[in-house]
Design an enzyme around this catalytic site. Sequence first.
Site, short mmCIF file in Angstrom:
data_model
loop_
_atom_site.label_atom_id
_atom_site.label_comp_id
_atom_site.label_asym_id
_atom_site.label_seq_id
_atom_site.Cartn_x
_atom_site.Cartn_y
_atom_site.Cartn_z
N GLU A 1 0.84 3.93 1.86
CA GLU A 1 1.31 4.45 3.23
C GLU A 1 2.35 3.47 3.66
OE1 GLU A 1 -3.15 4.65 3.42
OE2 GLU A 1 -1.77 3.63 2.07
N CYS B 1 -2.80 0.07 7.35
CA CYS B 1 -2.06 1.26 7.06
C CYS B 1 -2.51 2.27 8.51
CB CYS B 1 -2.27 2.04 5.84
SG CYS B 1 -1.85 1.20 4.44
N HIS C 1 0.85 -1.09 -0.08
CA HIS C 1 0.02 0.19 0.00
C HIS C 1 1.01 1.34 0.15
CE1 HIS C 1 -3.81 -1.82 1.59
NE2 HIS C 1 -3.20 -2.62 0.81
N CYS D 1 -6.60 2.12 5.44
CA CYS D 1 -7.29 1.18 5.66
C CYS D 1 -6.61 0.66 7.02
CB CYS D 1 -6.99 -0.12 4.77
SG CYS D 1 -5.13 -0.74 4.57
#
Length: 175
Positions: A59, A90, A57, A87
Amino acid sequence: MADINSVHEKYMKEALKQARMAYKKGEVPIGCVIVYEGKIIARGYNRRNTDKTTLSHAEMRAILKASRVLGDWRLEDCTLYVTLEPCQMCAGAIVQARIPKVVMGCMSPKSGCAGSTLDILNNPDFNHQVEVTNHIMEEECSNLLKKFFTELRIRNKEEKICYNNYVCGTGDSGQ
């Protein structure tokens, strides 16, 4: 001193550049930058399909890079800018990294964990909470995601039609 919204927009534009890189690779267009002492020290964009891992992801990639730059897992004096609400994975990493401020472009009503479905960033049971700023360049961030998913639905529909024509014998089966 510069207006705080113009500072947020400056860095969100950089996060959007990262999101566009993901878009160009066919990835869900989410981008992130981490700022320390007024400078971007890490950038990341979504690469789950490219890297074949759920951990890629935007992040997570940016947090890893920022930790390497600062030589510490604690990112206590940093601000994370991200185009879409984090999410659960993260958001947990943000809390664990002790990042004190997160600036988000648009919310994620079905899976966001910074206030939409859960609020991991401000759970009083954790030893660290995060100051959150929402809706910075929201329209631009949201429009890029909408464009991506509209195009994806069209591609998926076309691929399904092609596959069904082939399987049903209406296409060239190569025989």
